[in-house]
Design a protein around this motif. Structure first.
Motif, PDB file in Angstrom:
ATOM      1  N   ARG A 429       1.063  -0.975   0.177  1.00 52.18           N
ATOM      2  CA  ARG A 429       0.492  -0.031   0.255  1.00 52.18           C
ATOM      3  C   ARG A 429       0.960   1.294  -0.099  1.00 52.18           C
ATOM      4  O   ARG A 429       0.283   2.098  -0.390  1.00 52.18           O
ATOM      5  N   LEU A 430       2.168   0.690   0.246  1.00 53.65           N
ATOM      6  CA  LEU A 430       2.715   2.614   0.734  1.00 53.65           C
ATOM      7  C   LEU A 430       4.020   2.766  -0.771  1.00 53.65           C
ATOM      8  O   LEU A 430       3.826   3.504  -0.766  1.00 53.65           O
ATOM      9  N   GLY A 431       4.097   1.494  -1.307  1.00 51.16           N
ATOM     10  CA  GLY A 431       4.696   1.209  -2.489  1.00 51.16           C
ATOM     11  C   GLY A 431       5.938   1.820  -2.013  1.00 51.16           C
ATOM     12  O   GLY A 431       7.028   2.325  -2.452  1.00 51.16           O
ATOM     13  N   GLU A 432       6.605   1.161  -0.426  1.00 53.84           N
ATOM     14  CA  GLU A 432       7.593   1.214  -0.202  1.00 53.84           C
ATOM     15  C   GLU A 432       8.991  -0.201   0.775  1.00 53.84           C
ATOM     16  O   GLU A 432       7.344  -0.612   1.051  1.00 53.84           O
ATOM     17  N   ASP A 433       9.461  -0.462   0.026  1.00 54.68           N
ATOM     18  CA  ASP A 433      10.439  -2.000   1.018  1.00 54.68           C
ATOM     19  C   ASP A 433      10.058  -0.777   2.242  1.00 54.68           C
ATOM     20  O   ASP A 433      11.522  -0.953   2.924  1.00 54.68           O
ATOM     21  N   VAL A 434       9.297  -0.792   3.769  1.00 57.34           N
ATOM     22  CA  VAL A 434      10.099  -0.707   4.748  1.00 57.34           C
ATOM     23  C   VAL A 434       9.973  -2.203   5.455  1.00 57.34           C
ATOM     24  O   VAL A 434       9.073  -3.372   5.532  1.00 57.34           O
ATOM     25  N   ASP A 435      11.361  -2.361   6.663  1.00 56.25           N
ATOM     26  CA  ASP A 435      11.842  -2.934   7.509  1.00 56.25           C
ATOM     27  C   ASP A 435      10.748  -3.149   8.659  1.00 56.25           C
ATOM     28  O   ASP A 435       9.450  -2.622   9.264  1.00 56.25           O
ATOM     29  N   SER A 436      10.195  -4.890   8.869  1.00 56.26           N
ATOM     30  CA  SER A 436       8.875  -5.130   9.236  1.00 56.26           C
ATOM     31  C   SER A 436       9.472  -4.130  11.222  1.00 56.26           C
ATOM     32  O   SER A 436       8.307  -4.712  11.688  1.00 56.26           O
ATOM     33  N   ASN A 437      10.893  -4.370  11.876  1.00 56.63           N
ATOM     34  CA  ASN A 437      11.159  -4.110  12.588  1.00 56.63           C
ATOM     35  C   ASN A 437      10.827  -2.446  12.562  1.00 56.63           C
ATOM     36  O   ASN A 437      10.585  -1.613  13.749  1.00 56.63           O
ATOM     37  N   LYS A 438      10.986  -1.753  12.008  1.00 53.75           N
ATOM     38  CA  LYS A 438      10.727  -0.627  11.503  1.00 53.75           C
ATOM     39  C   LYS A 438       9.237  -0.040  11.732  1.00 53.75           C
ATOM     40  O   LYS A 438       8.872   0.541  12.780  1.00 53.75           O
ATOM     41  N   ILE A 439       8.345  -0.557  11.242  1.00 54.38           N
ATOM     42  CA  ILE A 439       6.899  -1.095  11.037  1.00 54.38           C
ATOM     43  C   ILE A 439       6.954  -0.990  12.807  1.00 54.38           C
ATOM     44  O   ILE A 439       6.217   0.172  13.616  1.00 54.38           O
ATOM     45  N   THR A 440       6.936  -2.329  13.205  1.00 55.47           N
ATOM     46  CA  THR A 440       6.669  -2.660  15.010  1.00 55.47           C
ATOM     47  C   THR A 440       7.218  -1.163  16.078  1.00 55.47           C
ATOM     48  O   THR A 440       6.632  -0.936  16.546  1.00 55.47           O
ATOM     49  N   ASP A 441       8.694  -0.624  15.319  1.00 56.86           N
ATOM     50  CA  ASP A 441       9.495   0.694  16.027  1.00 56.86           C
ATOM     51  C   ASP A 441       8.296   1.755  16.549  1.00 56.86           C
ATOM     52  O   ASP A 441       8.236   2.146  17.521  1.00 56.86           O
ATOM     53  N   ILE A 442       8.358   1.909  14.951  1.00 60.10           N
ATOM     54  CA  ILE A 442       7.080   3.131  15.330  1.00 60.10           C
ATOM     55  C   ILE A 442       5.902   3.119  15.940  1.00 60.10           C
ATOM     56  O   ILE A 442       5.212   3.327  16.929  1.00 60.10           O
ATOM     57  N   LEU A 443       5.222   1.540  16.189  1.00 61.09           N
ATOM     58  CA  LEU A 443       3.375   1.181  16.358  1.00 61.09           C
ATOM     59  C   LEU A 443       3.935   1.555  17.665  1.00 61.09           C
ATOM     60  O   LEU A 443       3.297   2.199  18.412  1.00 61.09           O
ATOM     61  N   GLU A 444       4.241   0.719  18.575  1.00 61.11           N
ATOM     62  CA  GLU A 444       4.962   1.208  20.103  1.00 61.11           C
ATOM     63  C   GLU A 444       5.643   1.927  20.717  1.00 61.11           C
ATOM     64  O   GLU A 444       5.006   3.022  21.215  1.00 61.11           O
TER      65      GLU A 444
END
Length: 815
Positions: A429-444
C-alpha cells in the motif's frame, strides 16, 4: 489551538539542530497542520517600558490627558492617553510607532484632537496579556526604561498555532503531552522523566477515615466516568508567575490559582476539569436538565436549558452545564476555603449539541465533543493535587476520592479489538519496502502494543486507550500511522504496476446507442426524454385505473405522483405539445417502466426484500393528420428490426391497453416470441388528451430484443447459392380479412425449393371487388444441389396456386 515550545520542552528533549520553524514544518508533515509560528520577542517588537514623567490636561478634550514618557531615548515622547489610573513616576508598557499589537492594530505617530501623540500606553488586553481594559498596565517600579517588554516579562517562548481541523479525530493531540509523544516519535528523541511520571500516575489514594462526598449519576450513558475530591485549606490568590506566563502564552487568561490549575491541566494533559466552592454545593447530581431550568454561566449570561442537556446539579439547581461551562452560583471566589475538584468524562455528541444550542463553544466543550479517553480523569485529578500542593502547601485532602464508572472495563465503551496487520500489505500500500522491525518500532513508540507476530509476517496490534476513542479501529488506520511517521515526502513516487486491458463492453449500452442511431439518423425520428412519473389525472384521461400503479411517498408535484407502467403515457404529452408546430410528429423514447410486483433486484445487502419489477422499453409514436399512422409505425418497426436481421410479424390482437382502438392493434412477434405491441389510439381518448391528430404507438421490451439479437450469434458470411435461382411474381386477389403473413407463411413452407418470399404490392379499389385486395409476391426458387428447370418450377408453382385457391379462395390476377 496554541502550543508553547517551552511547555513542550518539559516533556521532550528537542535536538539543538531543530529550531522552532523546522519543528513547525515537521509537525505539519507528520502530525498536525501548523498555521503560524510566533516568537514572543517578535510579538512585542517595538513595545518597551517607559516612565511617566509628566501629565497635562488635553487642550481640546476633557477626558484625555497628554503625557510625557521617558523610554530611555534622547527625548521624552509626547503620548495622548485616556486612562484614569496613570500617575507621574509609574512604569508602563509603551507601544512605539511601527509596533503591531496582537489585535492587529498598527501604531503610528499622529495627532489626536490637535495634540501630537508619538505612541500608545497599553492596557493588558491590548497587548494580549489579559482581559483587563479598565486602565493602563502598571509595572514594577524597578523595571528598566527602554527595555523590551518581552524581556522584562521573561516571555522568551515560541508559540505554535495549530489548525483545529487537523485535530478533528485526534483528541489525544489537544494537549502538550499528546503533541510531545508524537514529536518524540518522528524526531526519534527522548521523553523526559516528567512526561513518564505524569503519564504513569497511579490513581490518587485517600484515607478511609475521610468523609464521602454525596455524588450520584442519573444518566450513566452520558457520563461514563465521574471523579471528585474535596480539598480544604486553600488560599485563593494569584497563580505563580510561571503558571500565568504559560497560560498567557497559549491564550488563556489567568484568573486565580484554583481556576488556573484546572485550565493548566486541560492544556497540559487534555482533560478539562472544574473547581466548585465546596460551601456552595450540598451534593452532586449528574442528570438531564429539566425543561425551562435556567443557569447563569461564568460568562455572566443567563442560559435557558432543556431536557436534552446534561447538567451538574446540587439537589436544588444546576451548578454547571456538563462539559461546557460552570455556573456563577458555585464559582471559586476570594472567600473560598474548600474546593471540590471535578474530573469527568461526558458523552461527546451530547456536549456538542448542548454547546450549539446554548451558542457557546469553550476549550472544554471542544475537547469533550471529540470523545476523550475516560482514563484521563484519574491522571488529571492526580496532577491537580500535585499542583495544589505546590501552590497551596497548607491544603489537605478532606474527602474520599469518588470514582464512578459506567462500565467496568478499561476503555469505558471504547474497546477496540486487536487489529491484524500484514507487513506485506503495508509495503504494497505504501509502495515502499519498509522493514518489519521499523513498522513495529513506529507503532510501539506511538503507544500501540504488538502482542503477536507469526512467521507469516502478520502483526497483532492493540490500540491504546487514547487512540481508541473513535480514531483507530481498522488496519488502514495503522497504515496511515506508519506512513505519516516515515513521512510521505520520503516515499519515492512510482507508478503502480498494473495490467492494462480493454474495458468490459456493456453490450446493452451498445445496442441502445445503435437503436437510437437507426431511429434518429436512419428513420428520421426525434428522441424524447421523459420523467418516469405520471399522475392519476393523466391515467384517467386514457381510461387506465391507477390503483395498480406504485405511488411515490415524496412526489415532486401533483403531476408526478405515480411511477409509469408504459412509455406511451408521457409520449402522448409530447404529441400534444408539438402537434401545432408540425403536420407529422415522429418520436421515440428508450426508458424504464415499473410494475407493482417484486423484481429481481434486491432492496439492500440482506436480500430479504426486492425492488419493484422494472424493465427498459423502446417506445415509438407517430402522429399525423392522415389515417396511415398505424401502417407507418409498423413500417418503422420492420425497418428497425431488419437492421438486426430479424423478421417481424404483426399478429392482430385485442387492444393491449384500454386506450387502443378496436381492430387496429397487433402483437409484435420475432422468431415466434412476442416482444411488444403496436396499436392505434382510440379517437375518444385522443379527444380527452387534447390531441387533434391520428396517433399510433409501439412499445418493445428492450431485454427481449437484446436476447433475440444475441441468439443469432456472430454474423458469418454466407455465399450465394452455387446454382442459379429462378424468380417468379404472383399476384393474388383475396378477402380483406386475409393477412399477408398467413399467405406468406403458406408460400414459403410449401416447398423446400422456395427460398425467399417478398411482398412487393398491396392494392385495393379500382376494378377490384369490394372487400377484396391484391397481394403481389416476389418468389425465388433455388436448389443447393442442381440447376432447376423451368417446367419443374412451373409444376411447383401450379401446385402452390391450387393450394392457395383451396385454402384462402385466392385467385390469380393477371398483369
Amino acid at each position: 489551538m496554541l502550543l508553547s515550545l517551552n511547555w513542550l520542552k518539559d516533556f521532550l528533549e528537542i535536538p539543538g539542530k531543530i529550531d522552532a520553524l523546522e519543528l513547525g514544518r515537521r509537525l505539519t508533515l507528520h502530525t498536525v497542520e501548523i498555521e503560524n509560528v510566533e516568537d514572543q520577542l517578535e510579538k512585542f517588537k517595538n513595545v518597551v517600558i517607559g516612565k511617566i514623567v509628566e501629565i497635562n490636561p488635553h487642550s481640546n478634550a476633557d477626558k484625555l490627558q497628554v503625557t510625557k514618557v521617558d523610554v530611555g531615548g534622547k527625548d521624552n515622547l509626547n503620548i495622548v492617553c485616556g486612562a484614569k489610573n496613570i500617575e507621574v513616576g509609574q512604569m508602563v508598557p509603551v507601544a512605539l510607532p511601527g509596533a503591531i499589537l496582537p489585535n492587529g492594530i498598527e501604531i503610528n505617530e499622529g495627532k489626536i484632537r490637535g495634540e501630537v501623540s508619538e505612541g500608545m500606553l497599553c492596557a493588558e488586553d491590548e497587548i494580549g496579556l489579559g482581559a483587563d481594559h479598565d486602565g493602563i498596565m502598571i509595572l514594577d517600579k524597578k523595571a528598566k526604561k527602554g527595555q523590551n517588554l518581552a524581556e522584562y516579562l521573561k516571555l522568551n517562548d515560541t508559540v505554535f498555532e495549530v489548525d483545529n481541523k487537523s485535530l478533528t479525530n485526534r483528541p489525544d493531540l489537544l494537549s502538550h503531552i499528546g503533541i510531545a509523544r508524537e514529536i518524540s516519535v518522528f524526531l526519534n528523541s527522548n521523553l523526559t522523566k516528567k512526561f513518564n511520571k505524569i503519564n504513569n500516575y497511579d490513581i490518587l489514594e485517600t484515607e478511609d477515615s475521610l468523609k464521602e462526598l454525596k455524588v450520584s449519576i442519573e444518566n450513566n450513558d452520558l457520563c461514563p466516568r465521574y471523579m471528585a475530591i474535596e480539598v480544604e485549606g486553600v488560599e485563593i490568590k494569584e497563580s505563580p508567575k510561571w503558571m500565568q506566563d504559560r497560560l498567557s502564552a497559549v491564550g488563556v487568561r489567568p484568573i486565580n490559582n484554583m481556576v488556573d490549575i484546572t485550565n493548566y491541566i486541560m492544556i497540559e494533559c487534555g482533560q478539562p476539569m472544574h473547581a466548585f466552592d465546596s460551601s456552595l454545593i450540598k451534593e452532586i447530581i449528574v442528570r438531564r436538565a429539566r425543561k425551562g431550568e435556567k443557569i447563569i454561566t461564568l460568562d455572566g449570561e443567563e442560559r435557558r436549558l432543556d431536557d436534552e442537556m446534561l447538567v451538574i446539579a446540587d439537589g436544588e439547581k444546576p451548578v454547571a452545564v456538563a462539559g461546557v461551562m460552570g455556573g456563577v452560583n458555585s464559582e471559586i471566589n476570594p472567600e473560598t476555603k474548600n474546593v471540590i475538584l471535578e474530573s469527568a468524562n461526558f458523552e461527546g455528541v451530547r456536549v456538542r449539541k448542548t454547546s450549539q444550542r446554548l451558542g457557546i463553544r469553550t476549550e472544554s466543550s471542544m475537547r469533550f465533543e471529540k470523545s476523550l479517553d475516560p482514563n484521563l480523569c484519574s491522571l488529571a485529578i492526580r496532577r491537580a493535587w500535585d499542583l495544589i500542593k505546590e501552590v497551596c502547601p497548607k491544603a489537605q485532602i478532606s474527602s474520599k476520592l469518588i470514582d464512578i464508572k459506567s462500565k467496568d472495563k478499561v476503555n469505558f465503551g471504547f474497546d477496540v479489538k486487536p487489529i491484524k496487520l500484514e507487513v506485506e500489505w503495508i509495503k504494497k500500500r505504501l509502495g515502499e519496502d519498509v522493514d518489519s522491525n521499523k513498522i513495529t518500532d513506529i507503532l510501539e513508540e506511538l503507544g500501540f502494543g504488538i502482542t503477536k507476530e507469526n512467521d507469516e509476517g502478520v502483526l497483532e496490534v492493540e490500540v491504546p486507550t487514547w487512540r481508541a476513542t473513535k480514531d483507530v479501529s481498522i488496519k488502514e488506520d495503522l497504515l496511515e500511522e506508519v506512513g505519516r511517521i516515515i513521512g510521505y515526502d520520503n516515499i519515492k513516487p512510482a507508478m503502480p504496476r498494473v495490467e492494462l486491458g480493454s474495458p468490459e463492453i456493456n453490450q446493452e449500452k451498445v445496442l441502445e446507442k445503435n437503436i437510437k442511431d437507426i431511429l434518429s439518423l436512419g428513420l428520421g425520428l426525434s428522441e424524447s426524454y421523459n420523467y418516469v412519473f405520471t399522475s392519476e389525472e393523466k391515467l384517467k384521461k386514457i381510461n387506465i385505473d391507477p390503483a395498480s400503479y406504485i405511488r411515490l411517498a415524496n412526489s415532486m408535484s401533483e403531476n408526478h405522483t405515480l411511477l409509469k407502467q408504459n412509455l406511451s403515457t408521457n409520449l402522448f404529452d409530447n404529441i400534444r405539445l408539438n402537434q401545432a408546430n408540425f403536420d407529422n410528429v415522429s418520436l421515440f423514447e428508450i426508458g424504464m417502466i415499473f410494475m407493482d410486483f417484486s423484481g429481481d433486484i434486491n432492496k439492500d445487502d440482506k436480500g430479504e426484500e426486492s425492488l419493484p419489477y422494472q424493465e427498459r422499453r423502446i417506445g415509438i409514436i407517430e402522429a399525423s393528420n392522415k389515417e396511415d399512422v398505424f401502417r407507418k409505425v409498423k413500417g418503422k418497426v420492420e425497418s428497425l428490426l431488419d437492421r438486426f436481421d430479424l423478421k417481424v410479424e404483426f399478429v392482430p390482437s385485442e387492444p393491449v391497453l384500454s386506450w387502443g382502438q378496436e381492430g387496429v392493434c397487433a402483437n409484435v412477434k420475432v422468431l415466434e416470441k412476442e416482444i411488444g405491441f403496436v396499436c392505434q389510439v382510440d379517437d375518444k381518448v385522443l379527444k380527452n388528451l387534447g390531441i387533434k391528430k391520428k396517433v399510433a404507438v409501439c412499445e418493445i421490451r428492450f431485454s427481449d430484443l437484446f436476447n433475440l439479437i444475441n441468439m443469432q450469434g456472430e454474423k458469418k458470411y454466407k455465399s450465394e447459392g452455387k446454382y442459379p435461382a429462378l424468380e417468379r411474381d404472383l399476384a393474388f386477389v383475396v378477402d380483406n380479412k386475409i393477412l399477408y403473413n398467413d399467405i406468406r407463411h403458406e408460400i414459403i413452407g410449401f416447398s423446400n425449393l422456395i427460398t425467399r418470399v417478398d411482398l412487393f404490392d398491396v392494392y385495393q379499389g379500382g376494378k377490384l371487388e369490394k372487400n377484396k385486395k391484391n397481394l403481389g409476391f416476389h418468389i425465388i426458387y433455388q436448389s443447393p444441389e442442381r440447376t432447376l428447370k423451368a417446367d419443374e418450377v412451373e409444376n411447383v408453382q401450379n401446385e402452390l396456386i391450387k393450394k392457395l385457391e383451396e385454402k384462402y379462395e385466392a385467385h390469380i390476377r393477371n398483369f
